[in-house]
Design an enzyme around this catalytic site. Structure first.
Site, mmCIF file in Angstrom:
data_model
loop_
_atom_site.group_PDB
_atom_site.id
_atom_site.type_symbol
_atom_site.label_atom_id
_atom_site.label_comp_id
_atom_site.label_asym_id
_atom_site.label_seq_id
_atom_site.Cartn_x
_atom_site.Cartn_y
_atom_site.Cartn_z
ATOM 1 N N GLU A 193 -1.554 25.349 -2.739
ATOM 2 C CA GLU A 193 -1.362 24.539 -1.535
ATOM 3 C C GLU A 193 0.093 24.130 -1.310
ATOM 4 O OE1 GLU A 193 -4.108 21.258 -1.731
ATOM 5 O OE2 GLU A 193 -5.857 22.562 -1.636
ATOM 6 N N GLU A 377 -11.074 26.694 -3.504
ATOM 7 C CA GLU A 377 -11.552 25.297 -3.546
ATOM 8 C C GLU A 377 -12.411 25.019 -2.334
ATOM 9 O OE1 GLU A 377 -8.616 22.177 -3.837
ATOM 10 O OE2 GLU A 377 -7.471 23.289 -5.354
HETATM 11 O O1 IFM Z 1 -7.966 17.347 -5.547
HETATM 12 C C1 IFM Z 1 -7.369 18.167 -4.600
HETATM 13 C C2 IFM Z 1 -6.761 19.379 -5.265
HETATM 14 O O2 IFM Z 1 -5.844 19.042 -6.232
HETATM 15 C C3 IFM Z 1 -6.049 20.223 -4.228
HETATM 16 N N1 IFM Z 1 -6.919 20.512 -3.122
HETATM 17 C C4 IFM Z 1 -7.628 19.422 -2.506
HETATM 18 C C5 IFM Z 1 -8.354 18.631 -3.564
HETATM 19 C C6 IFM Z 1 -9.130 17.461 -2.917
HETATM 20 O O3 IFM Z 1 -8.252 16.632 -2.225
#
Ligand code: IFM
Length: 471
Positions: A193, A377
């Protein structure tokens, strides 16, 4: 006791065998998720779970500094102990394996494995060697992210991602890791990210290092993407058998009305959240609309940078959570217009699975060289409580089912999606929100470190068991 892995079986078996567990999760018979080669796993990140921040030669990271500053993190929480995974990793791997999860996405803490002069820190490296070897022994596919936000503080002291040199230091780090860990990693992701690192870290200051300037954000993004581009050939040379890619969070922006201004606002929202990262990676250029939103913030780009950044990828990791409804701000940008009466999570984020499908099918239309995709994710936070030894996370079960259905729809629409990682394996340090927001499919009692498998994880495990049993 550090290890509650046996409790996983205790939790699972009675509920399944006495029929008290109904199954609102299992995907329909025609879902692509039944394909055995569709990887289903879970993800975590170093600073969010490891703790042990002062052990075995680990150096401070920007998140140690940021979270130690009053007012930056809810309740003054820090990652100093987190889930104590650094000490409990063996039990955590047992737990992962007992749930039948096929893949595990983890990140390496750069300040744990490399000293300030660039030399390896053997004790830190050994931790990841042991962890990855054990995962391989268990037959779990390993997906390793090199940078999930815990930049060594000594690099931030020299400008962090505003300093072009950090990109070269990252390539050195990628070189060391891929020489040391080759053979135990199935997929390397350079960055997690970059939008969050650049925008939240340098653009609005909600994350470490806490700077707030749009021009800083675009320059930090350029150096992050350059770091990625410099690392890819290094990873290829050192570990040719593994897959190489990057992980981007993506956001769906929908217009608040049919007006041209609101349509434009939604477009600009998606430029800022998606095209800012995906265009340089997949088209070799920044989207010019970004600089309509933030006039005068063009980063300094040197000759050859965009070719470096747009080196071919083996996979693209996609993280998706929610959509944002936006309207024109009356000038060059957009403003959020939260919708009333929609389902939301503990984060206040709207539950909107169609956004995942629509973004994925849209990327397929926009990027002709779109690499195979992993959903690296997806998940949600809820205020989960252990009651009589169980956690009934009903909203999460429904959330996961609906998002997996969206993934199936995107696959059926022709997007090449190879797998899905739940965020997260366990409750953990949710950055500026500390430990209050619980994203795990395993509950953590932070006072005892007891792990309790939530219903969602039980149902995922049940599905995986059924899928495995199919001929
Ligand atoms: O916890 C975070 C993760 O570290 C990166 N992506 C989003 C998740 C939830 O906010």
């Amino acid at each position: 006791m550090a290890n509650d892995a046996s409790a996983v079986f205790d939790t699972l078996s009675p509920a399944f065998s006495n029929g008290s567990l109904t199954d609102p999760f299992t995907p329909p018979a025609d879902s692509s998720l039944w394909r055995k080669n569709f990887l289903l796993g879970a993800a975590t990140a170093s600073y969010q779970i490891e703790g042990a921040v002062n052990e075995d030669g680990r150096l401070p990271s920007i998140w140690d500094t940021f979270s130690a500053t009053p007012g930056n993190v809810l309740a003054g929480d820090t990652g100093a102990v987190a889930c104590d995974h650094y000490h409990r990793w063996e039990a955590d791997v047992e737990m992962l394996a007992s749930l039948g999860l096929e893949g595990y996405r983890l990140s390496i803490a750069w300040p744990r494995v490399m000293g300030a002069a660039g030399l390896p820190n053997r004790k830190g490296l050994d931790f990841y060697k042991r962890l990855l070897s054990r995962l391989k022994e268990k037959g779990i596919t390993t997906s390793v992210t090199l940078y999930h936000w815990d930049l060594p503080q000594h690099l931030e002291d020299r400008g962090g991602w505003l300093n072009r040199d950090t990109a070269y230091r990252f390539a050195d780090y990628a070189d060391l890791m891929s020489r040391e860990l080759a053979g135990t990693v199935d997929a390397w992701a350079t960055l997690n990210e970059p939008w969050c690192s650049a925008y939240l870290g340098y653009g609005n200051g909600h994350h470490a290092p806490g700077l707030a300037n749009d021009r800083f954000a675009t320059q930090a993004m350029h150096h992050l993407l350059l770091a990625h581009g410099l690392a890819i050939p290094v990873l290829r040379a050192n570990d040719p058998a593994s897959q190489k890619g990057i992980v981007a969070n993506i956001g769906r922006g929908t217009p608040n009305s049919d007006s041209a201004a609101d349509q434009r606002a939604a477009h600009l929202f998606e430029v800022q959240h998606n095209a800012w990262i995906l265009d340089p990676l997949l088209k070799g250029a920044y989207p010019q609309d970004l600089f309509e939103l933030w006039p005068g913030t063009e980063p300094l780009v040197l000759d050859g940078d965009m070719q470096t950044i747009s080196a071919p990828l083996d996979f693209l990791g996609i993280n998706y959570y929610f959509r944002t409804n936006v309207a024109s701000d009356g000038a060059h940008g957009f403003r959020d217009v939260p919708l009333e009466g929609v389902e939301r999570t503990q984060m206040g984020w709207e539950v909107y699975p169609d956004g995942l499908r629509d973004l994925l099918t849209g990327f397929k239309r926009t990027y002709h060289n779109l690499p195979p995709i992993y959903i690296t994710e997806n998940g949600m936070a809820s205020d989960d409580k252990v009651i009589d030894g169980h956690v009934d996370d009903t909203q999460r079960i429904s959330f996961l089912k609906r998002h997996l259905a969206a993934v199936d729809q995107a696959i059926k629409a022709g997007v090449d999606i190879r797998g899905y990682f739940l965020w997260s394996l366990m409750d953990n340090f949710e950055w500026a929100f500390g430990y209050e927001r619980r994203f795990g499919v395993v509950h953590i009692d932070y006072s005892t470190q007891k792990r309790t498998v939530k219903r969602s994880a039980e149902l995922v495990a049940k599905f995986l068991k059924e899928r495995k049993a199919r001929v």
